[in-house]
Motif scaffolding. Structure first.
Motif, short mmCIF file in Angstrom:
data_model
loop_
_atom_site.label_atom_id
_atom_site.label_comp_id
_atom_site.label_asym_id
_atom_site.label_seq_id
_atom_site.Cartn_x
_atom_site.Cartn_y
_atom_site.Cartn_z
N CYS A 5 0.83 -1.21 0.00
CA CYS A 5 0.00 0.00 0.00
C CYS A 5 0.86 1.25 0.00
O CYS A 5 1.91 1.31 0.63
CB CYS A 5 -0.91 0.02 1.24
N TRP A 6 0.38 2.27 -0.71
CA TRP A 6 1.06 3.55 -0.77
C TRP A 6 0.09 4.64 -0.34
O TRP A 6 -0.99 4.77 -0.87
CB TRP A 6 1.55 3.84 -2.19
N ASN A 21 -4.47 2.93 9.46
CA ASN A 21 -3.87 1.82 10.20
C ASN A 21 -4.14 0.49 9.52
O ASN A 21 -3.29 -0.42 9.52
CB ASN A 21 -4.39 1.79 11.64
N LEU A 22 -5.33 0.36 8.94
CA LEU A 22 -5.68 -0.88 8.24
C LEU A 22 -4.74 -1.11 7.06
O LEU A 22 -4.22 -2.23 6.86
CB LEU A 22 -7.12 -0.83 7.76
N MET A 23 -4.52 -0.09 6.26
CA MET A 23 -3.66 -0.23 5.09
C MET A 23 -2.23 -0.56 5.50
O MET A 23 -1.57 -1.39 4.88
CB MET A 23 -3.72 1.03 4.24
N ASP A 24 -1.74 0.09 6.56
CA ASP A 24 -0.40 -0.20 7.05
C ASP A 24 -0.30 -1.66 7.50
O ASP A 24 0.67 -2.35 7.18
CB ASP A 24 -0.05 0.70 8.23
N SER A 25 -1.30 -2.11 8.23
CA SER A 25 -1.28 -3.47 8.75
C SER A 25 -1.37 -4.50 7.64
O SER A 25 -0.68 -5.53 7.66
CB SER A 25 -2.43 -3.66 9.75
N LEU A 26 -2.22 -4.25 6.64
CA LEU A 26 -2.32 -5.17 5.50
C LEU A 26 -0.98 -5.28 4.79
O LEU A 26 -0.56 -6.38 4.39
CB LEU A 26 -3.39 -4.69 4.52
N ALA A 27 -0.30 -4.16 4.62
CA ALA A 27 0.98 -4.17 3.92
C ALA A 27 2.06 -4.89 4.72
O ALA A 27 2.91 -5.58 4.15
CB ALA A 27 1.42 -2.74 3.63
N GLU A 28 2.00 -4.76 6.04
CA GLU A 28 3.06 -5.31 6.88
C GLU A 28 2.82 -6.76 7.28
O GLU A 28 3.78 -7.54 7.37
CB GLU A 28 3.20 -4.46 8.15
N LEU A 107 -8.61 1.21 -0.64
CA LEU A 107 -7.68 0.12 -0.91
C LEU A 107 -7.20 0.17 -2.36
O LEU A 107 -6.01 -0.07 -2.64
CB LEU A 107 -8.34 -1.22 -0.61
N ASN A 108 -8.09 0.47 -3.28
CA ASN A 108 -7.69 0.54 -4.68
C ASN A 108 -6.72 1.67 -4.94
O ASN A 108 -5.74 1.51 -5.68
CB ASN A 108 -8.92 0.70 -5.57
N ARG A 109 -6.96 2.82 -4.33
CA ARG A 109 -6.12 3.98 -4.61
C ARG A 109 -4.78 3.91 -3.88
O ARG A 109 -3.79 4.47 -4.36
CB ARG A 109 -6.87 5.26 -4.22
N SER A 110 -4.75 3.24 -2.74
CA SER A 110 -3.51 3.17 -1.97
C SER A 110 -2.76 1.86 -2.14
O SER A 110 -1.56 1.81 -1.96
CB SER A 110 -3.81 3.39 -0.48
N CYS A 111 -3.48 0.79 -2.47
CA CYS A 111 -2.85 -0.54 -2.57
C CYS A 111 -2.92 -1.13 -3.97
O CYS A 111 -2.41 -2.23 -4.20
CB CYS A 111 -3.52 -1.51 -1.58
N TYR A 112 -3.62 -0.44 -4.89
CA TYR A 112 -3.69 -0.85 -6.30
C TYR A 112 -4.17 -2.30 -6.47
O TYR A 112 -3.58 -3.09 -7.20
CB TYR A 112 -2.31 -0.68 -6.98
N SER A 142 -9.89 -16.97 -8.65
CA SER A 142 -8.95 -16.07 -7.98
C SER A 142 -9.52 -14.68 -7.73
O SER A 142 -8.77 -13.75 -7.42
CB SER A 142 -7.68 -15.95 -8.83
N HIS A 143 -10.84 -14.52 -7.83
CA HIS A 143 -11.43 -13.19 -7.73
C HIS A 143 -11.51 -12.65 -6.30
O HIS A 143 -11.54 -11.45 -6.10
CB HIS A 143 -12.82 -13.19 -8.36
N ARG A 144 -11.59 -13.53 -5.32
CA ARG A 144 -11.62 -13.07 -3.94
C ARG A 144 -10.23 -12.62 -3.52
O ARG A 144 -9.30 -13.41 -3.47
CB ARG A 144 -12.09 -14.20 -3.01
N LYS A 145 -10.09 -11.32 -3.21
CA LYS A 145 -8.78 -10.77 -2.85
C LYS A 145 -8.65 -10.51 -1.35
O LYS A 145 -7.64 -10.85 -0.74
CB LYS A 145 -8.53 -9.46 -3.62
N ILE A 146 -9.66 -9.87 -0.76
CA ILE A 146 -9.63 -9.52 0.65
C ILE A 146 -10.85 -10.11 1.36
O ILE A 146 -11.99 -9.87 0.94
CB ILE A 146 -9.62 -7.99 0.86
N SER A 147 -10.60 -10.88 2.40
CA SER A 147 -11.68 -11.39 3.24
C SER A 147 -12.02 -10.34 4.29
O SER A 147 -11.13 -9.67 4.83
CB SER A 147 -11.26 -12.69 3.94
N VAL A 148 -13.32 -10.21 4.58
CA VAL A 148 -13.78 -9.18 5.52
C VAL A 148 -14.78 -9.79 6.50
O VAL A 148 -15.69 -10.49 6.09
CB VAL A 148 -14.46 -8.00 4.77
#
Length: 212
Positions: A5-6, A21-28, A107-112, A142-148
Motif C-alpha cells: 500500500c502507498w 492503520n488498516l492499510m499499514d497493517s495489511l501491507a506489513e 484500498l484501490n487507490r492506496s494498494c492498487y 482467484s477473484h476473492r482478494k480480501i476477506s472481511v
C-alpha cells in the motif's frame, strides 16, 4: 498475492483516520482491524434485520466448496448464513454497503488491488459451533482478494470465546475477539483461518472484496 500500500495526499483527513492503520497493517502483516467500523446503533439495527430474516426461515446451513460442488460438512463448518442482496431496500444494509464501497476505494487507490465488487452474508454461529481451519480463496477462482468480517456481537466478553484465529506464515497464530462493530480484513489467498467455538451465539457480516 502480497498487498503493498502507498499513502497518497488526495485522501481526506477523515478517510485517512479511518483506514490508515488498516492499510499499514495489511501491507506489513497481511491483515488489519478497524475498531468501531459500525456504531452501536448500526449494530443494533443490523441485528434486528438478521433476526427478522432468521425467524422467517431464510437462513441455511453453510456448506463448503463452490456452486455445484458445495456440500455440508458439519465436522468442518456448522454456522448458518444468509446472503445479502446489494439492491436491498433496508436502509442499514445500504449504510453498510456504502462504508464497504469507501473501503474499496481507499484500498484501490492506496494498494492498487483493482477491486471491483463485493459479496457478503450474515453468519450466525449457535453456541458451540465453529469453522475449522481453511483458506477462503477457491483453487478455480482467484477473484476473492480480501476477506472481511464485521462483528455484530453486542457486549461480547473475552471469556465468551468465538475468536477468529489467523495463521500467519512463520509467525504465531493471531486470535481476534469478535467484538461488535470491529472489522477484520485479511488476504484471502494467503491467510488460513478458523472460528473457535463460543459460549454465546456469535453474529457477523462476512464477505469478500473481489475483482471481476
Amino acid at each position: 498475492m502480497r498487498v503493498i500500500c502507498w499513502k497518497t495526499i488526495w485522501l481526506s483527513i477523515q478517510t485517512m483516520e479511518l483506514f490508515d492503520n488498516l492499510m499499514d497493517s495489511l501491507a506489513e502483516q497481511s491483515y488489519g482491524v478497524i475498531d468501531s467500523f459500525l456504531t452501536p446503533e448500526e449494530i443494533t439495527d443490523l441485528v434486528i434485520l438478521l433476526r427478522e430474516r432468521h425467524l422467517a426461515g431464510r437462513f441455511k446451513t453453510a456448506g463448503i466448496g463452490r456452486a455445484n460442488d458445495q456440500h455440508i460438512e458439519a465436522q468442518i463448518r456448522s454456522d448458518h448464513i444468509l446472503w445479502l442482496e446489494t439492491h436491498s431496500t433496508a436502509v442499514m444494509e445500504q449504510v453498510f454497503f456504502q462504508k464497504i464501497n469507501e473501503l474499496i476505494q481507499c484500498l484501490n487507490r492506496s494498494c492498487y488491488l483493482g477491486l471491483k465488487d463485493f459479496e457478503f452474508h450474515y453468519a450466525m454461529y449457535p453456541i458451540g459451533t465453529f469453522y475449522k481451519r481453511h483458506l477462503d480463496r477457491f483453487t478455480t477462482d482467484s477473484h476473492r482478494k480480501i476477506s472481511v468480517v464485521c462483528y455484530l456481537n453486542e457486549d461480547w466478553k473475552t471469556t465468551d470465546g468465538g475468536e477468529l484465529v489467523l495463521y500467519i506464515p512463520e509467525k504465531k497464530p493471531i486470535k481476534i475477539d469478535p467484538v461488535g462493530g470491529h472489522l477484520v480484513c485479511f488476504e484471502a489467498d494467503l491467510l488460513e483461518h478458523e472460528v473457535l467455538p463460543a459460549t454465546h451465539e456469535r453474529l457477523s457480516l462476512t464477505g469478500w472484496l473481489r475483482t471481476y
